[in-house]
Design a protein around this motif. Structure first.
Motif, PDB file in Angstrom:
ATOM      1  N   LEU A   1     -10.363  -7.624  -2.989  1.00 34.62           N
ATOM      2  CA  LEU A   1     -11.468  -8.363  -2.377  1.00 34.62           C
ATOM      3  C   LEU A   1     -11.475  -9.813  -2.859  1.00 34.62           C
ATOM      4  CD1 LEU A   1     -13.805  -7.808  -0.406  1.00 34.62           C
ATOM      5  CD2 LEU A   1     -15.236  -7.327  -2.367  1.00 34.62           C
ATOM      6  N   ASP A   2     -11.084 -10.014  -4.134  1.00 38.56           N
ATOM      7  CA  ASP A   2     -11.027 -11.365  -4.700  1.00 38.56           C
ATOM      8  C   ASP A   2     -10.042 -12.241  -3.925  1.00 38.56           C
ATOM      9  OD1 ASP A   2     -12.898 -10.844  -6.605  1.00 38.56           O
ATOM     10  OD2 ASP A   2     -11.465 -10.501  -8.243  1.00 38.56           O
ATOM     11  N   ARG A   3      -8.880 -11.656  -3.621  1.00 41.07           N
ATOM     12  CA  ARG A   3      -7.863 -12.410  -2.878  1.00 41.07           C
ATOM     13  C   ARG A   3      -8.319 -12.705  -1.458  1.00 41.07           C
ATOM     14  NH1 ARG A   3      -2.465 -12.372  -4.712  1.00 41.07           N
ATOM     15  NH2 ARG A   3      -2.500 -12.396  -6.973  1.00 41.07           N
ATOM     16  N   LEU A   4      -8.967 -11.731  -0.850  1.00 37.97           N
ATOM     17  CA  LEU A   4      -9.448 -11.914   0.530  1.00 37.97           C
ATOM     18  C   LEU A   4     -10.486 -13.020   0.603  1.00 37.97           C
ATOM     19  CD1 LEU A   4      -9.362 -10.575   3.488  1.00 37.97           C
ATOM     20  CD2 LEU A   4     -11.507  -9.535   2.801  1.00 37.97           C
ATOM     21  N   THR A   5     -11.436 -12.983  -0.329  1.00 35.10           N
ATOM     22  CA  THR A   5     -12.489 -13.998  -0.310  1.00 35.10           C
ATOM     23  C   THR A   5     -11.931 -15.377  -0.647  1.00 35.10           C
ATOM     24  OG1 THR A   5     -13.098 -13.345  -2.545  1.00 35.10           O
ATOM     25  CG2 THR A   5     -14.433 -12.464  -0.756  1.00 35.10           C
ATOM     26  N   SER A   6     -10.940 -15.429  -1.547  1.00 40.71           N
ATOM     27  CA  SER A   6     -10.349 -16.728  -1.895  1.00 40.71           C
ATOM     28  C   SER A   6      -9.564 -17.323  -0.722  1.00 40.71           C
ATOM     29  CB  SER A   6      -9.467 -16.600  -3.132  1.00 40.71           C
ATOM     30  OG  SER A   6      -8.269 -15.920  -2.829  1.00 40.71           O
ATOM     31  N   ALA A   7      -9.002 -16.447   0.126  1.00 39.35           N
ATOM     32  CA  ALA A   7      -8.245 -16.909   1.293  1.00 39.35           C
ATOM     33  C   ALA A   7      -9.155 -17.591   2.319  1.00 39.35           C
ATOM     34  CB  ALA A   7      -7.507 -15.749   1.945  1.00 39.35           C
TER      35      ALA A   7
ATOM     36  N   VAL B   1      -1.970   0.066  -5.322  1.00 37.71           N
ATOM     37  CA  VAL B   1      -2.180  -0.887  -4.231  1.00 37.71           C
ATOM     38  C   VAL B   1      -2.028  -2.297  -4.787  1.00 37.71           C
ATOM     39  CG1 VAL B   1      -3.784  -1.691  -2.448  1.00 37.71           C
ATOM     40  CG2 VAL B   1      -3.717   0.729  -3.042  1.00 37.71           C
ATOM     41  N   SER B   2      -1.281  -3.109  -4.060  1.00 39.04           N
ATOM     42  CA  SER B   2      -0.987  -4.467  -4.522  1.00 39.04           C
ATOM     43  C   SER B   2      -2.247  -5.313  -4.676  1.00 39.04           C
ATOM     44  CB  SER B   2      -0.043  -5.141  -3.530  1.00 39.04           C
ATOM     45  OG  SER B   2       0.233  -6.453  -3.939  1.00 39.04           O
ATOM     46  N   GLU B   3      -2.181  -6.233  -5.621  1.00 44.52           N
ATOM     47  CA  GLU B   3      -3.278  -7.153  -5.937  1.00 44.52           C
ATOM     48  C   GLU B   3      -3.679  -8.002  -4.719  1.00 44.52           C
ATOM     49  OE1 GLU B   3      -6.028  -9.337  -8.309  1.00 44.52           O
ATOM     50  OE2 GLU B   3      -4.984  -7.483  -8.793  1.00 44.52           O
TER      51      GLU B   3
ATOM     52  N   ILE C   1       0.876  -1.167   0.000  1.00 47.80           N
ATOM     53  CA  ILE C   1       0.000   0.000   0.000  1.00 47.80           C
ATOM     54  C   ILE C   1       0.919   1.224   0.000  1.00 47.80           C
ATOM     55  CG2 ILE C   1      -1.721   1.288   1.345  1.00 47.80           C
ATOM     56  CD1 ILE C   1      -2.713  -1.440   2.409  1.00 47.80           C
ATOM     57  N   PRO C   2       0.698   2.161  -0.928  1.00 49.83           N
ATOM     58  CA  PRO C   2       1.604   3.322  -0.977  1.00 49.83           C
ATOM     59  C   PRO C   2       1.488   4.191   0.275  1.00 49.83           C
ATOM     60  CG  PRO C   2      -0.233   3.602  -2.484  1.00 49.83           C
ATOM     61  CD  PRO C   2      -0.302   2.203  -2.002  1.00 49.83           C
ATOM     62  N   CYS C   3       2.631   4.801   0.647  1.00 47.73           N
ATOM     63  CA  CYS C   3       2.646   5.704   1.796  1.00 47.73           C
ATOM     64  C   CYS C   3       2.020   7.037   1.400  1.00 47.73           C
ATOM     65  CB  CYS C   3       4.072   5.908   2.303  1.00 47.73           C
ATOM     66  SG  CYS C   3       5.121   6.809   1.146  1.00 47.73           S
ATOM     67  N   SER C   4       1.853   7.909   2.375  1.00 47.43           N
ATOM     68  CA  SER C   4       1.201   9.198   2.130  1.00 47.43           C
ATOM     69  C   SER C   4       1.944  10.027   1.080  1.00 47.43           C
ATOM     70  CB  SER C   4       1.089   9.980   3.434  1.00 47.43           C
ATOM     71  OG  SER C   4       2.368  10.142   4.017  1.00 47.43           O
ATOM     72  N   HIS C   5       3.284   9.924   1.049  1.00 45.40           N
ATOM     73  CA  HIS C   5       4.102  10.684   0.091  1.00 45.40           C
ATOM     74  C   HIS C   5       3.878  10.178  -1.325  1.00 45.40           C
ATOM     75  CE1 HIS C   5       6.116  10.401   4.043  1.00 45.40           C
ATOM     76  NE2 HIS C   5       6.127  11.709   3.899  1.00 45.40           N
ATOM     77  N   ALA C   6       3.808   8.832  -1.457  1.00 46.23           N
ATOM     78  CA  ALA C   6       3.556   8.228  -2.770  1.00 46.23           C
ATOM     79  C   ALA C   6       2.159   8.585  -3.268  1.00 46.23           C
ATOM     80  CB  ALA C   6       3.720   6.715  -2.692  1.00 46.23           C
TER      81      ALA C   6
END
Ligand SMILES: [Zn+2]
Length: 113
Positions: A28-34, A22-24, A2-7
């Motif tokens: 939500l897809d990854r969370l639900t698959s987990a 923000v990384s893949e 997740i990018p920092c405030s500066h990014a």
């Protein structure tokens, strides 16, 4: 990641979508698959003490760390994470219920009835 405030600030200035940075893995897809498969609780009484996996340390009995409560009153405010900045929450303006103007309340209202 997740990018920092500066990014985020730089991305907004360059008109790059912040969501695209923000990384893949946070999708939500990854969370639900987990959590797709059922997760069963470990039954304490059903555990065989002899065959417990304690990280390859067979024969070594592991005790909880010796800790004591620190002196003083426990803090109420959360310790901020690295890179996290304290956000000032704006004061709620008093709105008089009698004359509907701000800066005072019903009890101290000097407006004519
Ligand atoms: Zn008033």
């Amino acid at each position: 990641m997740i990018p920092c405030s500066h990014a985020i600030a730089a991305a907004i200035k360059e008109k790059i979508s912040v969501e695209s940075l923000v990384s893949e893995v946070y999708s939500l897809d990854r969370l639900t698959s987990a959590y797709r498969d059922a997760i069963f609780p470990i039954c304490e009484t059903g555990l065989d003490r002899e065959h417990q996996d304690n990280g390859g340390l067979s024969g070594v009995e592991i005790f909880p760390p010796a800790t004591r409560r620190p002196p003083g009153r426990p803090r109420k405010r959360r310790i901020l994470s690295a890179g996290e900045i304290k956000m000032k929450n704006p004061r709620k303006r008093h709105v008089c219920s009698r004359c509907k103007t701000t800066g005072h309340n019903h009890a101290t209202c000097k407006a004519a009835i």
